[in-house]
Motif scaffolding. Structure first.
Motif, short mmCIF file in Angstrom:
data_model
loop_
_atom_site.label_atom_id
_atom_site.label_comp_id
_atom_site.label_asym_id
_atom_site.label_seq_id
_atom_site.Cartn_x
_atom_site.Cartn_y
_atom_site.Cartn_z
N VAL A 28 2.81 4.22 -16.13
CA VAL A 28 3.31 2.87 -16.41
C VAL A 28 3.41 2.75 -17.93
N TYR A 29 4.05 1.68 -18.43
CA TYR A 29 4.13 1.47 -19.88
C TYR A 29 2.77 1.04 -20.43
N GLY A 30 2.45 1.50 -21.62
CA GLY A 30 1.20 1.14 -22.27
C GLY A 30 1.44 0.24 -23.47
N LEU A 31 0.44 -0.58 -23.79
CA LEU A 31 0.49 -1.42 -24.99
C LEU A 31 -0.40 -0.74 -26.04
N ALA A 32 0.24 -0.05 -27.00
CA ALA A 32 -0.49 0.88 -27.86
C ALA A 32 -0.83 0.34 -29.23
N ALA A 33 -1.97 0.83 -29.75
CA ALA A 33 -2.39 0.56 -31.13
C ALA A 33 -3.20 1.76 -31.61
N ASN A 34 -3.36 1.89 -32.91
CA ASN A 34 -4.19 2.93 -33.52
C ASN A 34 -5.61 2.84 -32.95
N ALA A 35 -6.01 3.83 -32.18
CA ALA A 35 -7.32 3.79 -31.51
C ALA A 35 -8.48 3.88 -32.49
N LEU A 36 -8.22 4.31 -33.72
CA LEU A 36 -9.31 4.46 -34.69
C LEU A 36 -9.46 3.22 -35.57
N SER A 37 -8.59 2.24 -35.36
CA SER A 37 -8.64 1.02 -36.17
C SER A 37 -9.04 -0.19 -35.32
N GLU A 38 -10.19 -0.74 -35.68
CA GLU A 38 -10.67 -1.92 -34.97
C GLU A 38 -9.69 -3.08 -35.10
N THR A 39 -9.15 -3.24 -36.30
CA THR A 39 -8.17 -4.31 -36.57
C THR A 39 -6.98 -4.22 -35.63
N ALA A 40 -6.53 -3.00 -35.40
CA ALA A 40 -5.37 -2.81 -34.53
C ALA A 40 -5.74 -3.04 -33.07
N VAL A 41 -6.89 -2.51 -32.67
CA VAL A 41 -7.28 -2.58 -31.25
C VAL A 41 -7.56 -4.02 -30.80
N VAL A 42 -8.12 -4.82 -31.70
CA VAL A 42 -8.36 -6.24 -31.39
C VAL A 42 -7.07 -6.90 -30.90
N LYS A 43 -5.96 -6.53 -31.53
CA LYS A 43 -4.67 -7.16 -31.19
C LYS A 43 -4.27 -6.88 -29.74
N ILE A 44 -4.67 -5.72 -29.20
CA ILE A 44 -4.35 -5.41 -27.80
C ILE A 44 -5.02 -6.43 -26.89
N PHE A 45 -6.31 -6.66 -27.12
CA PHE A 45 -7.07 -7.60 -26.28
C PHE A 45 -6.46 -9.00 -26.35
N GLU A 46 -6.05 -9.40 -27.58
CA GLU A 46 -5.45 -10.73 -27.75
C GLU A 46 -4.11 -10.84 -27.03
N ALA A 47 -3.25 -9.84 -27.22
CA ALA A 47 -1.90 -9.91 -26.65
C ALA A 47 -1.92 -9.93 -25.13
N LYS A 48 -2.86 -9.20 -24.54
CA LYS A 48 -2.94 -9.12 -23.07
C LYS A 48 -3.80 -10.22 -22.47
N ASN A 49 -4.55 -10.91 -23.35
CA ASN A 49 -5.57 -11.83 -22.88
C ASN A 49 -6.58 -11.08 -22.01
N ARG A 50 -6.95 -9.90 -22.50
CA ARG A 50 -7.83 -9.01 -21.74
C ARG A 50 -9.29 -9.28 -22.11
N PRO A 51 -10.17 -9.39 -21.12
CA PRO A 51 -11.58 -9.60 -21.45
C PRO A 51 -12.11 -8.43 -22.28
N SER A 52 -12.94 -8.72 -23.27
CA SER A 52 -13.40 -7.68 -24.20
C SER A 52 -14.30 -6.65 -23.53
N PHE A 53 -14.79 -6.96 -22.30
CA PHE A 53 -15.66 -5.98 -21.63
C PHE A 53 -14.87 -4.93 -20.86
N ASN A 54 -13.53 -5.03 -20.86
CA ASN A 54 -12.71 -4.06 -20.13
C ASN A 54 -12.17 -3.00 -21.10
N PRO A 55 -12.72 -1.77 -21.05
CA PRO A 55 -12.37 -0.75 -22.05
C PRO A 55 -10.95 -0.19 -21.90
N LEU A 56 -10.50 0.49 -22.96
CA LEU A 56 -9.11 0.99 -23.04
C LEU A 56 -9.06 2.52 -22.93
N ILE A 57 -7.93 3.02 -22.46
CA ILE A 57 -7.71 4.47 -22.41
C ILE A 57 -7.14 4.94 -23.74
#
Ligand code: TXA
Ligand code: MG
Length: 320
Positions: A28-57
């Motif tokens: 499926v399509y992924g919503l990607a960000a630099n996995a080594l950057s906290e600043t970037a990864v935070v944006k994934i959780f915000e854009a998806k409205n994803r609970p912070s306890f659900n980890p990313l691949i």
């Protein structure tokens, strides 16, 4: 609305600037960000409205790169070499270079090597791996085209890389080697039998294993807005004559339905073809004015298992 295109350099530049880019994969399509950057990864959780306890691949370019981010035991290496690149994700002890936000505080990281030319080329351009959940608002059906991503995320993603329709159509198999067994956390195109045959180890379902199941196993996942019921299609059609029905079936055409109300996923009875079309059909029906979606159990083999799992998460219990 976010722009859709095929510009790899543009995608790479945005990702280097810690922006979000949607990427095609064979699942499926992924919503990607630099996995080594906290600043970037935070944006994934915000854009998806994803609970912070659900980890990313975390997506990496090849099997050799996995060693930079996680520890591999011999069985995991065997699995990785057999099924990657491909629709297969391994849960592995993470290195400290992977920020805790990616794994939601867990000491294990989910890693996969996607098998999609455009995304492999993108990963080759980058100096970092990509954290990417499915590119849908949290709780909705995963996207299998660039347009699905645009419809769901509107302007919340800087760019959508268009690699055409996803070949597999359902999310990757997630597996973990633990205590001489393989734990299956999510069904997908790589089956338990394939893993058993390769390793000689027993594969157990996460629910039956004595450990908390993955967040992806949460019941209310992948739901359509239109209530979806699963069971005997003929019987449910009879009992709901007064309703505006949409039917999703495997290969059989059912009687008593108006044109445009029936979606046969694979008239020739091919489970791979059915999986490829499943999410797109769920979306099409959701855009129509239907009262209910009626579907059935698919054969319990191959991708039929992943289809049954996803429909099981989407369903409401039927009472006649
Ligand atoms: O096919 C796929 O795997 C797609 C494409 C984009 O790669 N990705 C995907 O991501 O389906 P997502 O976030 O929608 O589902 C990932 C699942 C979640 O259920 C999450 O809970 C689980 O993987 N997961 C990720 N990291 C984990 C971890 N460290 N421990 C346990 N479960 C984890
Ligand atoms: Mg998802």
């Amino acid at each position: 609305m976010s722009q859709i295109g095929e510009n790899l350099l543009k995608a790479a530049t945005l990702l280097e600037a810690n922006e979000l880019v949607a990427i095609p994969t064979e699942t499926v399509y992924g919503l990607a960000a630099n996995a080594l950057s906290e600043t970037a990864v935070v944006k994934i959780f915000e854009a998806k409205n994803r609970p912070s306890f659900n980890p990313l691949i975390v997506h990496v370019v090849d099997v050799a790169s996995i060693h930079k981010y996680a520890d591999l035991d011999p069985i995991s290496i065997q699995l990785a070499e057999a099924f990657m690149p491909g629709p297969f994700t391994l849960l592995l002890p993470k290195n400290s270079i992977i920020p805790d936000i990616v794994t939601a505080g867990s000491s294990k990281v989910a890693i996969r090597v996607p098998n999609q030319m455009m995304t492999i080329k993108l990963l080759m351009l980058l100096k970092f791996p990509l954290a990417a959940p499915s590119a849908n608002p949290s709780g909705y059906v995963s996207p299998t085209t660039a347009l699905h991503v645009q419809e769901g995320l509107k302007n919340k993603v800087a760019y959508i890389l268009d690699g055409g329709q996803s070949e597999v159509g359902v999310e990757s198999t997630i597996a973990e080697v633990s205590d001489g067994k393989i734990i299956l956390h999510r069904t997908g195109a790589i089956s338990a039998e394939q893993m058993e045959q390769l390793t000689g180890l027993q594969v157990v379902n996460a629910e039956s294993a004595e450990r908390p199941s993955t967040a992806g196993q949460m019941k209310s996942h992948y739901a359509t807005k239109t209530p979806l019921y699963r069971g005997d299609i003929t019987k449910m059609i009879k009992e709901n004559q007064d309703k505006n029905l949409a039917v999703i079936s495997f290969k059989k055409q059912y009687d008593g339905l108006k044109r445009g109300h029936e979606y046969v996923l694979s008239p020739k009875g091919d489970l791979n073809e059915a999986a490829k079309h499943l999410f797109a059909v769920m979306r099409i029906i959701d855009e129509g004015q239907f009262d209910m979606i009626i579907t059935e159990l698919f054969p319990d083999k191959g991708l039929g298992r992943a289809i049954n799992d996803r429909l099981g998460r989407a369903q409401v219990m039927y009472k006649s």
